[in-house]
Write a protein that holds these residues in place. Structure first.
Motif, PDB file in Angstrom:
ATOM      1  N   VAL A   1       0.843  -0.952  -0.065  1.00 51.98           N
ATOM      2  CA  VAL A   1       0.046  -0.258  -0.008  1.00 51.98           C
ATOM      3  C   VAL A   1       0.731   1.153   0.008  1.00 51.98           C
ATOM      4  O   VAL A   1       1.585   1.486   1.095  1.00 51.98           O
ATOM      5  CB  VAL A   1      -0.879  -0.097   1.102  1.00 51.98           C
ATOM      6  N   LYS A   2       1.077   1.708  -1.130  1.00 51.66           N
ATOM      7  CA  LYS A   2       1.748   3.103  -1.341  1.00 51.66           C
ATOM      8  C   LYS A   2       3.185   2.694  -1.666  1.00 51.66           C
ATOM      9  O   LYS A   2       3.922   1.959  -0.850  1.00 51.66           O
ATOM     10  CB  LYS A   2       1.731   4.094  -0.218  1.00 51.66           C
ATOM     11  N   THR A   3       3.767   3.267  -2.686  1.00 48.36           N
ATOM     12  CA  THR A   3       5.133   2.968  -3.034  1.00 48.36           C
ATOM     13  C   THR A   3       5.994   3.693  -2.339  1.00 48.36           C
ATOM     14  O   THR A   3       7.290   3.286  -2.050  1.00 48.36           O
ATOM     15  CB  THR A   3       5.338   3.612  -4.377  1.00 48.36           C
ATOM     16  N   ASP A   4       5.434   4.369  -1.245  1.00 45.49           N
ATOM     17  CA  ASP A   4       6.254   4.989  -0.292  1.00 45.49           C
ATOM     18  C   ASP A   4       6.803   3.976   0.721  1.00 45.49           C
ATOM     19  O   ASP A   4       7.644   4.575   1.477  1.00 45.49           O
ATOM     20  CB  ASP A   4       5.327   6.109   0.750  1.00 45.49           C
TER      21      ASP A   4
ATOM     22  N   ASP B   1      -1.092   6.330  -4.428  1.00 46.07           N
ATOM     23  CA  ASP B   1      -1.412   7.575  -5.154  1.00 46.07           C
ATOM     24  C   ASP B   1      -0.330   8.077  -5.854  1.00 46.07           C
ATOM     25  O   ASP B   1      -0.481   9.398  -6.439  1.00 46.07           O
ATOM     26  CB  ASP B   1      -1.941   8.584  -3.712  1.00 46.07           C
ATOM     27  N   LYS B   2       0.883   7.481  -5.994  1.00 47.56           N
ATOM     28  CA  LYS B   2       1.755   8.055  -6.857  1.00 47.56           C
ATOM     29  C   LYS B   2       2.504   6.876  -7.470  1.00 47.56           C
ATOM     30  O   LYS B   2       2.442   5.609  -6.631  1.00 47.56           O
ATOM     31  CB  LYS B   2       2.642   8.962  -6.098  1.00 47.56           C
ATOM     32  N   ARG B   3       3.354   6.992  -8.328  1.00 50.59           N
ATOM     33  CA  ARG B   3       4.249   6.128  -8.633  1.00 50.59           C
ATOM     34  C   ARG B   3       5.502   6.072  -7.972  1.00 50.59           C
ATOM     35  O   ARG B   3       5.859   6.951  -7.020  1.00 50.59           O
ATOM     36  CB  ARG B   3       4.664   5.977 -10.167  1.00 50.59           C
ATOM     37  N   GLY B   4       6.469   5.309  -8.108  1.00 47.19           N
ATOM     38  CA  GLY B   4       7.829   5.351  -7.249  1.00 47.19           C
ATOM     39  C   GLY B   4       8.835   4.321  -7.738  1.00 47.19           C
ATOM     40  O   GLY B   4       8.268   3.467  -8.466  1.00 47.19           O
ATOM     41  N   LYS B   5       9.638   4.114  -6.824  1.00 44.91           N
ATOM     42  CA  LYS B   5      10.819   2.991  -7.235  1.00 44.91           C
ATOM     43  C   LYS B   5      10.253   1.750  -7.228  1.00 44.91           C
ATOM     44  O   LYS B   5      10.535   0.851  -8.242  1.00 44.91           O
ATOM     45  CB  LYS B   5      12.015   3.201  -6.428  1.00 44.91           C
ATOM     46  N   LEU B   6       9.448   1.340  -6.330  1.00 44.91           N
ATOM     47  CA  LEU B   6       8.801  -0.159  -6.399  1.00 44.91           C
ATOM     48  C   LEU B   6       8.267  -0.251  -7.798  1.00 44.91           C
ATOM     49  O   LEU B   6       8.269  -1.456  -8.173  1.00 44.91           O
ATOM     50  CB  LEU B   6       8.038  -0.331  -5.149  1.00 44.91           C
ATOM     51  N   ALA B   7       7.370   0.752  -7.995  1.00 47.26           N
ATOM     52  CA  ALA B   7       6.634   0.401  -9.247  1.00 47.26           C
ATOM     53  C   ALA B   7       7.341   0.080 -10.413  1.00 47.26           C
ATOM     54  O   ALA B   7       7.039  -0.389 -11.498  1.00 47.26           O
ATOM     55  CB  ALA B   7       5.646   1.650  -9.601  1.00 47.26           C
ATOM     56  N   LYS B   8       8.897   0.007 -10.400  1.00 48.46           N
ATOM     57  CA  LYS B   8       9.523   0.093 -11.473  1.00 48.46           C
ATOM     58  C   LYS B   8      10.004  -1.398 -11.600  1.00 48.46           C
ATOM     59  O   LYS B   8      10.884  -2.002 -12.345  1.00 48.46           O
ATOM     60  CB  LYS B   8      11.001   0.996 -11.689  1.00 48.46           C
ATOM     61  N   LEU B   9       9.699  -2.237 -10.421  1.00 49.35           N
ATOM     62  CA  LEU B   9      10.403  -3.551 -10.604  1.00 49.35           C
ATOM     63  C   LEU B   9       9.615  -4.377 -11.618  1.00 49.35           C
ATOM     64  O   LEU B   9       8.743  -4.358 -11.885  1.00 49.35           O
ATOM     65  CB  LEU B   9      10.098  -4.242  -8.985  1.00 49.35           C
ATOM     66  N   PRO B  10      10.361  -5.510 -11.884  1.00 45.21           N
ATOM     67  CA  PRO B  10       9.794  -6.432 -12.930  1.00 45.21           C
ATOM     68  C   PRO B  10       8.594  -6.920 -12.172  1.00 45.21           C
ATOM     69  O   PRO B  10       8.602  -7.244 -11.175  1.00 45.21           O
ATOM     70  CB  PRO B  10      11.021  -7.365 -13.160  1.00 45.21           C
ATOM     71  N   LYS B  11       7.514  -7.017 -13.048  1.00 44.98           N
ATOM     72  CA  LYS B  11       6.201  -7.864 -12.829  1.00 44.98           C
ATOM     73  C   LYS B  11       5.586  -7.138 -11.825  1.00 44.98           C
ATOM     74  O   LYS B  11       4.549  -7.275 -11.399  1.00 44.98           O
ATOM     75  CB  LYS B  11       6.609  -9.103 -11.887  1.00 44.98           C
ATOM     76  N   ALA B  12       6.174  -5.848 -11.362  1.00 48.20           N
ATOM     77  CA  ALA B  12       5.230  -5.041 -10.649  1.00 48.20           C
ATOM     78  C   ALA B  12       3.920  -4.325 -11.269  1.00 48.20           C
ATOM     79  O   ALA B  12       4.284  -3.785 -12.577  1.00 48.20           O
ATOM     80  CB  ALA B  12       6.202  -3.587 -10.204  1.00 48.20           C
ATOM     81  N   VAL B  13       2.783  -4.317 -10.836  1.00 41.03           N
ATOM     82  CA  VAL B  13       1.526  -3.775 -11.268  1.00 41.03           C
ATOM     83  C   VAL B  13       1.202  -2.699 -10.299  1.00 41.03           C
ATOM     84  O   VAL B  13       0.883  -3.012  -9.350  1.00 41.03           O
ATOM     85  CB  VAL B  13       0.572  -4.832 -11.634  1.00 41.03           C
ATOM     86  N   THR B  14       1.182  -1.566 -10.874  1.00 44.69           N
ATOM     87  CA  THR B  14       0.943  -0.474  -9.959  1.00 44.69           C
ATOM     88  C   THR B  14      -0.626   0.114 -10.301  1.00 44.69           C
ATOM     89  O   THR B  14      -0.830   0.387 -11.441  1.00 44.69           O
ATOM     90  CB  THR B  14       1.916   0.462  -9.793  1.00 44.69           C
ATOM     91  N   TYR B  15      -1.382   0.234  -9.562  1.00 47.24           N
ATOM     92  CA  TYR B  15      -2.594   0.908  -9.568  1.00 47.24           C
ATOM     93  C   TYR B  15      -2.691   2.241  -8.841  1.00 47.24           C
ATOM     94  O   TYR B  15      -2.857   2.397  -7.626  1.00 47.24           O
ATOM     95  CB  TYR B  15      -3.726  -0.159  -8.724  1.00 47.24           C
ATOM     96  N   VAL B  16      -2.740   3.095  -9.624  1.00 41.80           N
ATOM     97  CA  VAL B  16      -2.436   4.634  -8.981  1.00 41.80           C
ATOM     98  C   VAL B  16      -4.002   5.151  -8.887  1.00 41.80           C
ATOM     99  O   VAL B  16      -4.650   5.155  -9.915  1.00 41.80           O
ATOM    100  CB  VAL B  16      -1.624   5.591 -10.046  1.00 41.80           C
ATOM    101  N   HIS B  17      -4.337   5.325  -7.665  1.00 47.78           N
ATOM    102  CA  HIS B  17      -5.776   5.645  -7.496  1.00 47.78           C
ATOM    103  C   HIS B  17      -5.657   7.179  -7.066  1.00 47.78           C
ATOM    104  O   HIS B  17      -4.582   7.530  -6.624  1.00 47.78           O
ATOM    105  CB  HIS B  17      -6.231   4.601  -6.263  1.00 47.78           C
TER     106      HIS B  17
END
Ligand code: SF4
Ligand code: SF4
Ligand code: SF4
Ligand code: SF4
Ligand code: SF4
Ligand code: FES
Lengths: 132, 829
Positions: free
Chosen positions: B381-384, B412-428
């Protein structure tokens, strides 16, 4: 009984014609051998102390009487921002000179180290810089 | 298992072991330069050559060769020694050998091996390298002339940190480790590369030339910044903490630290540290003696006690040790008869003390850090989570990249974790976490994906009813997500055999409170993903001892005032005496104006702190306290790990530990004898707090212990708060910057070199619309005030959302944010 006394007086008498061994210090100066281990000096080259503050001399010193603090100069190089020897603790073993990897330290023939105050036995960097 | 013989010793090792591992297991040392147990085998240096009889005496690298059954290995023969000498000679050929001025000396693998193998002469001759040295970046000095091309820095930055700041560039003799466009290093500055560099090619600038490795006293402790609880080793000389020392055998993280842990230690010996107690006389704080200060405080507290205890309150930071927190609680409960105590503004720990308490029947995470790597799917919960707990971020990186764990992020934001392979980020949309998590639960119920155990849990029917409102179609628009996307996420989560949810908490995240914790708990209970390996929820408490503060009940437990009510009480005069231990509410609590007014109003304010903080400046009495390096005790961190800190230096100035201060106050107010020492208080904690039962300080040792947890599950419907939308304005969300933690890291030089002041981060589109460029000063205006902040422009923030970190005293973001999950602001130049 009388013979030993005369023999003693003979020795005394003969000495009157020999060169005296007593050095009339301080009017007369002793000859100090070149490898005498007296006061330390920090060698200077290109108007700078050669010491690079590697901390090997304080590490090796058995009397733990050397304090070095390294600093970074304008060219990002290492130099001894502080270099002190407490001569009251120094045992003049010369290990520090031997340990120095850059040949920055020597021991001079200077032996007149008496002083009045304890603080005056702590030789800071300026006092240790080699006098040319 | 595989059996083999190394130097006539029989060894049995798992079949994925290398010869190097096998030798290590047999206690045989093989010299290495490019190998690191944390990294994938590389085989670049040829220092570890060994002979294997079956391979007809050919020399092969031990670090990359897997063991086979019946192997007969020789690790030292004349031939091998000759080969290793050759390797060293070649490495020394272009090496500057400036050991006298190289900070690595004493801890340098090349130096040690050169000595060990008696390489006094070199058969070869060549010119030395003439690479330019990188003095430009703030924390890491890079002298590529000393580099031996082991590649460890590039590999750790890629494999574990997932930043990728380095790579080999050029070829042959020209090859070197380069950065982006061969410029100065500009990265996260976690210092991992410095820690693994076997030579002095990468060194710590803050520690440069400060001391020799062999002159440092090495004291094991635990980082006092975030809740990850990384173990670290302090390098101490002459009563000063000069550096942190890397020890690859420490902790779950193998000695890895983040930038704060590694470079942020300078606050300990900062010259801003308070040296003596201060007492306000004629309106100004003046130096005073401990006797005078403590007599005054004790007298005022006795007065408050006699008045019934209702008018006294305490705010304490979760940075104190368990023993200190215990004494703080005892001071209020037994000494003053008051329940008005709290920490972290109340909301930052509510996920544990209210959320987890009601849903799981415990105030602790029903998962441990080891569950990260054991899971099949991580829902963050949160790339933070990366910024708040970087070393846990490394664990996530490792899990995703090495174990192929699936990663889903709602943020609520993208971030470093979102760049990992297989990461799917749901920006709400900001502040919609609860609605989104409820929608996930609704999908699971609607599609009958729930676990068989779910229906048996108390509150199931009520939850089912409540969730009916949260069908994805209903919440999709407010969340700013596609209904199908929500359904997919719910299915992925429900269908994963093991799934772990990671929720960072903290003063910067007012939305991560009770409701979100409960919505998440419902999700795990519905799918039966709790109480098993690789499952559950990991609550990432913000501070080093957030978990301890929750365990010890350092919040109102008998109807007393919480942090918010304490502020109100100070304002309306019902609270007259306030003790603040280590907290800095002026900067870190919501609504600065209100906090300042409250602290100005209170009749007697005592602050225990290391520094004259914005809060301490308002005090009537300031008591100088000790940092973690000056005391002993325990911290309890994320995943319920209780670990010991050890005193490394004498207290700075006249400072006294909070333990000593509180121990004295407790004794004088309760009339009982003070505790003998920290161990005595720990023993009482073990006797009174169930989770700590049976533990003793001595038995914790260097590794610590993981506290047990039992769950009494219950569904508690969590309603999503309605976030009012103000059109034409930007949504400001607050949080942590990677380089800081709380307000203490401001007193560490390292973090301040990299991130010296507050900023507001905008997405590219918003920046373009406002014609704001990186580095511009902008005015950020909310209903409660306005601030001038530097603008930072990047791709992290979605359109319409801006971010500001909360750590800074000047232009503190709490002067425009009043504690809502989202603050609506307008930005102008
Ligand atoms: S001569 Fe010996 S005792 Fe004196 S400073 Fe040098 S190493 Fe130390
Ligand atoms: S050993 Fe030589 S270079 Fe090193 S600190 Fe001592 S005098 Fe300076
Ligand atoms: S990297 Fe090692 S061998 Fe090279 S100069 Fe530094 S200490 Fe000496
Ligand atoms: S900088 Fe250090 S870690 Fe990186 S390749 Fe060179 S020697 Fe290895
Ligand atoms: S700040 Fe947190 S993640 Fe960083 S070293 Fe300290 S405990 Fe570890
Ligand atoms: S340690 Fe094996 S090749 Fe470098």
């Amino acid at each position: 009984m009388i013979m030993p006394l005369l023999q003693g007086l003979k020795i005394t008498f003969l000495h009157m014609f020999k060169k005296p061994v007593t050095l009339q210090y301080p009017k007369e100066r002793p000859v100090v051998v070149p490898n005498y281990r007296g006061l330390h000096a920090l060698k200077v080259s290109h108007e700078q102390a050669k010491c690079v503050a590697c901390y090997l001399c304080p590490t090796v010193c058995p009397a733990k009487c050397i304090t070095v603090e390294a600093g970074e100069d304008a060219k990002h190089d290492k130099y001894a921002a502080r270099y002190e020897i407490d001569l009251l603790r120094c045992i003049f073993c010369g290990y520090c000179v031997e340990a120095c990897p850059v040949d920055a330290l020597k021991m001079t023939q200077e032996f007149e180290l008496a002083n009045y105050k304890r603080e005056d036995f702590v030789f800071v960097k300026e006092r240790l810089l080699e006098k040319k | 298992m595989v059996n083999l013989t190394i130097d006539d010793t029989q060894v049995t090792v798992p079949k994925d072991a290398t010869i190097f591992d096998a030798a290590k297991a047999a206690g045989i040392r093989i010299p290495i330069l490019c190998h690191d147990k944390k990294l994938q085998p590389f085989g670049g240096c040829r220092m570890c050559l060994v002979e294997v009889e079956q391979m007809k005496g050919r020399q092969i690298p031990a670090c990359t060769t897997p063991v086979t059954e019946g192997m007969i290995v020789r690790t030292t023969t004349d031939e091998i020694v000759k080969a290793r000498k050759l390797v060293l000679e070649l490495l020394l050929l272009k090496h500057p050998i400036d050991c006298p001025v190289c900070d690595a000396a004493g801890d340098c693998d090349l130096q040690n091996l050169t000595y060990e193998y008696k390489v006094n002469l070199n058969r070869f001759q060549d010119e030395k390298f003439q690479h330019q040295i990188d003095y430009e970046n703030p924390l890491i000095e890079r002298d590529m002339n000393r580099c031996i091309h082991c590649g460890k820095c590039a590999r750790i930055c890629d494999e574990i940190v997932s930043y990728g700041a380095y790579t080999f560039m050029n070829r042959g003799i020209e090859a070197k480790i380069g950065t982006e466009f061969d410029g100065p290093l500009n990265c996260e500055f976690c210092g991992s590369c410095v820690s693994v560099c076997p030579v002095g090619a990468l060194i710590s600038r803050p520690f440069k030339f400060k001391a020799r490795w062999w002159a440092l006293n090495k004291v094991k402790s635990v980082c006092s910044y975030c809740g990850t609880g990384c173990q670290l080793t302090l390098g101490v000389k002459d009563g000063k903490v000069l550096t942190t020392i890397y020890d690859e055998n420490q902790g779950f993280h193998n000695g890895q630290l983040c930038t704060r842990g590694r470079f942020g230690y300078q606050f300990v010996n900062s010259d801003k540290r308070l040296a003596t107690p201060l007492i306000r006389k004629n309106g100004v704080l003046q130096q005073a003696s401990w006797d005078e200060a403590l007599t005054l405080v004790a007298a005022k507290l006795a007065e408050a006690k006699n008045a019934g205890g209702k008018a006294v309150a305490g705010l304490v930071t979760a940075r104190l040790t368990n023993e200190e927190l215990f004494l703080f609680k005892k001071l209020f409960k037994d000494g003053l008869g008051s329940d008005n105590i709290d920490h972290s503004a109340g909301y930052a720990h509510a996920a544990l003390t209210a959320g987890a308490m009601e849903s799981f029947g415990t105030v602790a995470s029903p998962a441990a850090i080891s569950d990260i790597q054991a899971s099949d799917l991580l829902l963050v919960v949160k790339t933070d989570a990366y910024e708040t707990h970087p070393v846990l971020g490394f664990e996530i990186n490792l899990g995703v990249k090495r174990k192929e764990i699936d990663l889903r992020i709602i943020s609520d934001k993208r971030g470093k974790l979102a760049k990992l392979p297989k990461a799917v980020t749901y920006v709400h949309k900001p502040g919609q976490e609860v609605a989104l998590v409820n929608a996930l639960a609704q999908v699971i119920l609607a599609e009958n994906l729930q676990d068989a155990t779910a229906t048996g849990i108390e509150g199931f029917e009520a939850l089912k009813q409540q969730l009916a409102d949260y069908a994805p179609e209903n919440v999709a628009a407010t969340c700013g997500l596609d209904a199908d996307a929500i359904k997919n996420l719910a299915r992925d989560y429900a269908k994963a055999a093991k799934a772990l949810i990671i929720l960072p908490l903290g003063l910067g995240y007012p939305g991560h409170g009770k409701a979100l914790a409960q919505a998440i708990a419902n999700l795990t209970l519905l799918t039966g993903k709790v109480g098993k390996e690789g499952c559950g929820v990991l609550y990432l408490g913000e501070k080093n001892n957030s978990q301890g503060a929750a365990d010890l009940g350092v919040y109102p437990t008998a109807g007393g005032a919480d942090a918010d009510a304490i502020m109100t009480g100070c304002l309306n005069g019902s609270i007259k005496t306030l003790i603040v231990a280590g907290e800095n509410p002026v900067v870190s609590y919501p609504d600065r104006k209100r906090v300042e007014a409250a602290l100005d109003k209170v009749e007697f304010l005592v602050v225990q702190d290391l520094f004259l903080t914005e809060t301490a400046a308002k005090a009537h009495v300031v008591l100088p306290a000790c940092s973690f390096a000056e005391k002993g005790g325990t911290y309890t961190s994320v995943g319920r790990a209780v670990q010991r800190i050890n005193q490394a230096i004498k207290p700075v100035g006249e400072a006294r530990s909070d333990f000593a201060i509180l121990n004295g106050l407790v004794a004088s107010l309760t009339g009982s004898a003070p505790y003998a020492d920290v161990a005595a208080v720990f023993a009482e904690i073990a006797a009174t707090v169930p989770a700590y039962a049976g533990l003793s300080l001595a038995e914790l040792g260097d590794t610590g212990a993981i506290l047990p947890v039992t769950i009494k599950p219950r569904f508690v419907p969590a309603g999503a708060a309605v976030i009012p939308v103000e059109s034409g304005k930007l949504a400001l969300v607050t949080g942590s910057a990677l380089y800081h933690c709380g307000t203490m890291s401001r007193f560490g030089e390292g973090p301040m070199h990299v991130c010296p002041e507050g900023y507001v981060e905008l997405g590219r589109d918003d920046a373009r619309a406002l014609s704001v460029k990186e580095g511009d000063t902008v005015v950020v205006k909310s209903a409660s005030g306005e601030l001038k902040l530097k603008a930072k422009v990047g791709t992290r923030m979605p359109q319409g959302v801006v971010f500001a970190p909360y750590h800074f005293g000047e232009a503190s973001v709490n002067s425009i944010a009043a504690g809502a999950a989202v603050t609506w602001v307008s930005i102008s130049k």
